[in-house]
Motif scaffolding. Sequence first.
Motif, PDB file in Angstrom:
ATOM      1  N   ARG A 248       0.807  -1.058   0.155  1.00  0.00           N
ATOM      2  CA  ARG A 248      -0.215   0.011   0.084  1.00  0.00           C
ATOM      3  C   ARG A 248       0.914   1.394  -0.110  1.00  0.00           C
ATOM      4  NH1 ARG A 248      -5.452  -0.961   1.572  1.00  0.00           N
ATOM      5  NH2 ARG A 248      -5.765  -3.104   2.317  1.00  0.00           N
ATOM      6  N   ASN A 249       0.613   2.541  -0.521  1.00  0.00           N
ATOM      7  CA  ASN A 249       1.219   3.563  -0.633  1.00  0.00           C
ATOM      8  C   ASN A 249       1.261   4.115   0.697  1.00  0.00           C
ATOM      9  OD1 ASN A 249      -1.184   4.946  -0.594  1.00  0.00           O
ATOM     10  ND2 ASN A 249      -1.104   5.663  -2.593  1.00  0.00           N
ATOM     11  N   ARG A 250       1.776   5.296   0.825  1.00  0.00           N
ATOM     12  CA  ARG A 250       2.005   5.866   2.027  1.00  0.00           C
ATOM     13  C   ARG A 250       0.440   6.608   2.686  1.00  0.00           C
ATOM     14  NH1 ARG A 250       7.190   6.051   3.767  1.00  0.00           N
ATOM     15  NH2 ARG A 250       8.687   5.997   1.922  1.00  0.00           N
ATOM     16  N   LEU A 251      -0.401   6.622   1.755  1.00  0.00           N
ATOM     17  CA  LEU A 251      -1.806   6.779   2.335  1.00  0.00           C
ATOM     18  C   LEU A 251      -2.793   5.804   2.493  1.00  0.00           C
ATOM     19  CD1 LEU A 251      -2.096  10.059   0.276  1.00  0.00           C
ATOM     20  CD2 LEU A 251      -1.435   9.862   2.760  1.00  0.00           C
ATOM     21  N   GLY A 252      -2.265   4.512   2.274  1.00  0.00           N
ATOM     22  CA  GLY A 252      -3.102   3.321   2.403  1.00  0.00           C
ATOM     23  C   GLY A 252      -3.694   2.882   1.110  1.00  0.00           C
ATOM     24  N   ASN A 253      -3.418   3.252   0.001  1.00  0.00           N
ATOM     25  CA  ASN A 253      -4.046   2.928  -1.250  1.00  0.00           C
ATOM     26  C   ASN A 253      -3.281   1.759  -1.756  1.00  0.00           C
ATOM     27  OD1 ASN A 253      -5.432   2.511  -3.651  1.00  0.00           O
ATOM     28  ND2 ASN A 253      -4.997   4.772  -4.708  1.00  0.00           N
ATOM     29  N   PRO A 254      -4.071   0.705  -2.163  1.00  0.00           N
ATOM     30  CA  PRO A 254      -3.013  -0.401  -2.723  1.00  0.00           C
ATOM     31  C   PRO A 254      -3.075  -0.673  -4.162  1.00  0.00           C
ATOM     32  CG  PRO A 254      -5.233  -1.501  -2.060  1.00  0.00           C
ATOM     33  CD  PRO A 254      -5.395   0.390  -1.804  1.00  0.00           C
ATOM     34  N   VAL A 255      -3.890   0.348  -4.948  1.00  0.00           N
ATOM     35  CA  VAL A 255      -4.147   0.219  -6.451  1.00  0.00           C
ATOM     36  C   VAL A 255      -2.892   1.308  -6.879  1.00  0.00           C
ATOM     37  CG1 VAL A 255      -5.505   0.244  -8.261  1.00  0.00           C
ATOM     38  CG2 VAL A 255      -6.324  -0.504  -6.081  1.00  0.00           C
ATOM     39  N   MET A 256      -2.410   0.719  -8.127  1.00  0.00           N
ATOM     40  CA  MET A 256      -1.258   1.725  -8.660  1.00  0.00           C
ATOM     41  C   MET A 256      -1.842   1.981 -10.262  1.00  0.00           C
ATOM     42  SD  MET A 256       2.241   0.100  -7.924  1.00  0.00           S
ATOM     43  CE  MET A 256       3.167   1.687  -8.075  1.00  0.00           C
ATOM     44  N   GLU A 257      -1.750   3.107 -10.608  1.00  0.00           N
ATOM     45  CA  GLU A 257      -2.194   3.599 -12.032  1.00  0.00           C
ATOM     46  C   GLU A 257      -1.423   2.551 -13.204  1.00  0.00           C
ATOM     47  OE1 GLU A 257      -2.616   7.448 -15.104  1.00  0.00           O
ATOM     48  OE2 GLU A 257      -2.154   7.496 -12.627  1.00  0.00           O
ATOM     49  N   GLY A 258      -2.238   2.118 -13.882  1.00  0.00           N
ATOM     50  CA  GLY A 258      -1.485   1.487 -15.001  1.00  0.00           C
ATOM     51  C   GLY A 258      -1.449   1.938 -16.292  1.00  0.00           C
ATOM     52  N   ASN A 259      -1.534   1.515 -17.356  1.00  0.00           N
ATOM     53  CA  ASN A 259      -1.231   1.899 -18.572  1.00  0.00           C
ATOM     54  C   ASN A 259      -2.700   2.721 -19.586  1.00  0.00           C
ATOM     55  OD1 ASN A 259       0.560  -0.468 -18.334  1.00  0.00           O
ATOM     56  ND2 ASN A 259       1.658   1.078 -19.346  1.00  0.00           N
ATOM     57  N   LYS A 260      -2.471   3.433 -20.030  1.00  0.00           N
ATOM     58  CA  LYS A 260      -3.458   4.077 -21.051  1.00  0.00           C
ATOM     59  C   LYS A 260      -3.607   3.516 -22.558  1.00  0.00           C
ATOM     60  CE  LYS A 260      -4.261   8.443 -18.201  1.00  0.00           C
ATOM     61  NZ  LYS A 260      -3.266   7.584 -17.017  1.00  0.00           N
ATOM     62  N   ASN A 261      -2.493   3.167 -22.828  1.00  0.00           N
ATOM     63  CA  ASN A 261      -2.558   2.531 -24.229  1.00  0.00           C
ATOM     64  C   ASN A 261      -1.756   1.142 -24.317  1.00  0.00           C
ATOM     65  OD1 ASN A 261       0.127   3.516 -24.758  1.00  0.00           O
ATOM     66  ND2 ASN A 261      -0.450   5.482 -25.047  1.00  0.00           N
ATOM     67  N   ALA A 262      -1.627   0.583 -25.475  1.00  0.00           N
ATOM     68  CA  ALA A 262      -0.990  -0.742 -25.501  1.00  0.00           C
ATOM     69  C   ALA A 262       0.570  -0.707 -25.639  1.00  0.00           C
ATOM     70  CB  ALA A 262      -1.417  -1.290 -26.730  1.00  0.00           C
ATOM     71  N   TYR A 263       1.403   0.622 -26.156  1.00  0.00           N
ATOM     72  CA  TYR A 263       2.635   0.542 -25.936  1.00  0.00           C
ATOM     73  C   TYR A 263       3.423   1.524 -25.192  1.00  0.00           C
ATOM     74  CZ  TYR A 263       1.146   4.458 -28.829  1.00  0.00           C
ATOM     75  OH  TYR A 263       0.428   5.614 -29.390  1.00  0.00           O
ATOM     76  N   ALA A 264       2.981   2.419 -24.799  1.00  0.00           N
ATOM     77  CA  ALA A 264       3.444   3.380 -23.894  1.00  0.00           C
ATOM     78  C   ALA A 264       3.830   3.019 -22.480  1.00  0.00           C
ATOM     79  CB  ALA A 264       2.946   4.928 -23.776  1.00  0.00           C
ATOM     80  N   SER A 265       5.168   2.957 -21.926  1.00  0.00           N
ATOM     81  CA  SER A 265       5.427   2.403 -20.820  1.00  0.00           C
ATOM     82  C   SER A 265       5.048   3.609 -19.624  1.00  0.00           C
ATOM     83  CB  SER A 265       6.864   2.085 -20.712  1.00  0.00           C
ATOM     84  OG  SER A 265       7.740   3.249 -20.725  1.00  0.00           O
ATOM     85  N   VAL A 266       4.351   3.144 -18.566  1.00  0.00           N
ATOM     86  CA  VAL A 266       4.222   3.855 -17.430  1.00  0.00           C
ATOM     87  C   VAL A 266       5.259   3.566 -16.381  1.00  0.00           C
ATOM     88  CG1 VAL A 266       2.604   4.282 -15.629  1.00  0.00           C
ATOM     89  CG2 VAL A 266       1.938   4.338 -18.022  1.00  0.00           C
ATOM     90  N   ILE A 267       5.755   4.402 -15.470  1.00  0.00           N
ATOM     91  CA  ILE A 267       6.896   4.183 -14.490  1.00  0.00           C
ATOM     92  C   ILE A 267       6.207   4.488 -13.256  1.00  0.00           C
ATOM     93  CG2 ILE A 267       8.962   4.856 -13.805  1.00  0.00           C
ATOM     94  CD1 ILE A 267       9.208   3.124 -16.333  1.00  0.00           C
ATOM     95  N   ASN A 268       6.064   3.756 -12.342  1.00  0.00           N
ATOM     96  CA  ASN A 268       5.609   4.096 -11.150  1.00  0.00           C
ATOM     97  C   ASN A 268       6.484   3.881 -10.099  1.00  0.00           C
ATOM     98  OD1 ASN A 268       2.861   4.646 -11.338  1.00  0.00           O
ATOM     99  ND2 ASN A 268       2.453   2.838 -12.027  1.00  0.00           N
ATOM    100  N   ASP A 269       6.839   4.927  -9.166  1.00  0.00           N
ATOM    101  CA  ASP A 269       7.879   5.103  -8.002  1.00  0.00           C
ATOM    102  C   ASP A 269       6.971   4.191  -6.833  1.00  0.00           C
ATOM    103  OD1 ASP A 269      10.298   6.816  -8.184  1.00  0.00           O
ATOM    104  OD2 ASP A 269       9.226   7.285  -9.460  1.00  0.00           O
ATOM    105  N   LEU A 270       7.432   3.402  -6.006  1.00  0.00           N
ATOM    106  CA  LEU A 270       6.945   2.920  -5.111  1.00  0.00           C
ATOM    107  C   LEU A 270       7.107   3.735  -3.571  1.00  0.00           C
ATOM    108  CD1 LEU A 270       7.763  -0.981  -5.473  1.00  0.00           C
ATOM    109  CD2 LEU A 270       6.000   0.330  -6.251  1.00  0.00           C
ATOM    110  N   HIS A 271       6.320   4.305  -3.190  1.00  0.00           N
ATOM    111  CA  HIS A 271       6.299   5.085  -1.836  1.00  0.00           C
ATOM    112  C   HIS A 271       5.294   4.543  -0.857  1.00  0.00           C
ATOM    113  CE1 HIS A 271       8.680   8.343  -3.762  1.00  0.00           C
ATOM    114  NE2 HIS A 271       7.704   8.218  -4.526  1.00  0.00           N
ATOM    115  N   PRO A 272       5.796   3.418   0.049  1.00  0.00           N
ATOM    116  CA  PRO A 272       7.144   3.201   0.510  1.00  0.00           C
ATOM    117  C   PRO A 272       7.663   2.107  -0.634  1.00  0.00           C
ATOM    118  CG  PRO A 272       5.785   1.816   1.818  1.00  0.00           C
ATOM    119  CD  PRO A 272       4.784   2.901   1.102  1.00  0.00           C
TER     120      PRO A 272
END
Length: 809
Positions: A108-132
């Motif tokens: 879970r993130n620092r505010l308690g949310n377990p869901v991370m934002e994913g992709n909006k199309n089929a080829y562009a990469s999405v980078i998510n920093d893990l906090h924590p």
Amino acid sequence: IFISHCRYALGMEDGRITDDDITASSQWYKTTGPQYARLNREEGDGAWCPAGQLEPSDVQYLQVDLGRLTFLTIVGTQGRYARSSGNEFARAYRLNYSRDGLLWKSWRNRLGNPVMEGNKNAYASVINDLHPPIVTRHIRLIPVTKLSTTVCMRVELYGCPWDDGLISYTAPEGQLMMPPGYPIASLNDSTYDGAHERRRLSGGLGQLTDGVIGLDDFLLTRQYHVWPGYDYLGWRNDSLGTQGFVEMEFVFDRQRNFTSMKVHSNNMFSRGVKIFSSVSCQFKPRLIANWEAEPVAFKTVLDDRNPSARYVTVPLHRRAAKSLRCRFYFADIWMMFSEISFQSGNGIKHDNQTFLSEQVNITTSCLFVHQRTPYSNPSASDSPDVSNTPVLIGCLVTIILLLVIIIFLILWCQYDCKVLEKVKRHNPTFNSVVARHQLFRCFYFEACGGGYAEPDITQCTPHQCFHSNAPHYAETDIVRLQGVTGSNMYAVPALTVDSLTRKDISAAEFPRQQLIFREKLGEGQFGEVHLCEAEGLPEFLGEGSPLPDRDGHSVLVAVKQLRADATSQARNDFLKEIKIMSRLNDPNIIRLLCVCVSSDPLCMVTEYMENGDLNMFLSQREIESTLTHANNIPSVSLSDLLHMSVQISSGMKYLASLNFVHRDLATRNCLLDRRLTIKIADFGMSRNLYSSDYYRIQGRAVLPIRWMAWESILLGKFTTASDVWAFGVTLWEIFTLCKEQPYSLLSDEQVIENTGEFFRNQGRQIFLYGPPLCPPSLFELMMRCWSRDIPDRPTFEGLYQALRPHVSQ
């Protein structure tokens, strides 16, 4: 671990993570199996796809075994493009992780949310920093959907090895602080991933291992939208009964020989918070064994003058254990920790050899991973082959808009500089924080030429850049040269570089064919530094050669080489640099041996130092003791450190006598030969290993601000006196054995803010703490180097005379 250093691809894309290490709960077809879930790769049918339509209630996962405990900081995802034939991607996902493959935890993130934002199309990469961030070996990515749909994923994971080896700590729950007149501080461990039972934490890791170091004021936080006290785990003395201590247990992945424990502790004594007065640690060789009777005790030197938070290093004397139990004794009402780490060696013997120094420098271990980082620009081959005319038109419009914005920013900055001149004229003390930050932005935006770069004040008019009245070279007498290998900016009297004919270069021309390239050591904007073998160099240089006696005819040298795409200005600067270097002759300054300038590429050949740079040399050593001798641990003595300090002061005394301003003095720029003679050089910025030591503007390394005097940062003044400031920081590095970056508690922006406190001289500036190894008289010398008033700083001649007697004692 500093999170900013721990962002390296772990091997999904380049195959270091093998197919056998990637599994899944299901797969649609054999060609969409988990082995195809590699970022930017399109083998098989292009990605991992779980079987069938994914429903909101489904739990399908892609699982990766990282092979060892890993500090995971970033997750990158893509969908399935499959050469234009696929269009499936995950709009969101969750993470589960396990350190042993049996017990799984939900991130879970620092505010308690377990869901991370994913992709909006089929080829562009999405980078998510893990906090924590996560300490784990196994990771599961679980796609999340709100509607019934097909999902496919490609993945890369980023981080670095968790060489600390800690898999859990146990401690009392943190408590609330309710001071009158201040906000309530909640000092609990909000990201702890173990059990919370009977007001005690057990079986997990949390904020004490997340790489986030608390600030001096514990009410302030490095995170946004969190409560005061968030960065610290803290306890009140009287709430724990009459025992007067906090007991913590630490469990590791295997038995280790512990050399030290580092505890980052708050010391805001004005609010009843101090570092612990002492600590006692017991050891257990196996989890099922009893605690050994003989503890290790350490008494802390309390500091009632400096309220800065700091690391306290506790020596553990190479005691072997898989588990530790430590009691930290209160020195005041409150005790607060933000990070705890351990240094250890592997206790297992093999062929009568003990494999020591298990703790690896994270940046070094990842330096040779030739892998695109999350923030690198994708190449053309990474994007789909789209020949759509509207897309091309859109790209051209975007480029035009960007150019317009850049032109606007340049004009706006020039206007700001003119306004700030009026501010300075009417308010010389610059009490306005806004004006001070605008001054910094104006100066380093290069208002005189446009574009982000380090300024050349010789090209600025008085209406564009500000200068203080501090003693320095007159602008008309200075020529500044950008080191083409990305090294320091030279500042020397103009008379030494006015003519540039070949006859002015005293170094001899060496036959290029006798240089055999072995390894690239570093690179900059227009040049590279290589390790080469020079055949016949001793004979070529003849008698009086600066090279030490060698048995063979070949010798290792460092070669600076100008790249073929270098500009004419870079070429001219390179020749000027050769001319300057050829005139330097001191035992503590790197020597130019010869050159290759009769044809391209231009090269200068300098001494190669077998023992590398001083920063790396010291960081791999401990202070000399009977234990280091008994266990063959690489060590240095206090006398060694003093001798190193004298050598650096001697070399800088020589440079100062020539009015040569180095501008980048630090341990990374002090090299050691096989006899441990120190020679000052300028290669530091050219090596990726030290990129974090330089403040970056628009992604380009510009200034070593943690070593720079306030007048250098705010006013662009680089003088021998500013080199003295950097020498003080270099001394601090030496006597901390380079285990910590200067002002490690501060971000780059906070370092700049701190220089403003020096500028205003209101007594609120933060100084570096006194290293435990440093004699008080020497720390006083460091403090003099950091005097706000330039005339109050010692000269290098004075520093040399002050340091030299310490060596003879």
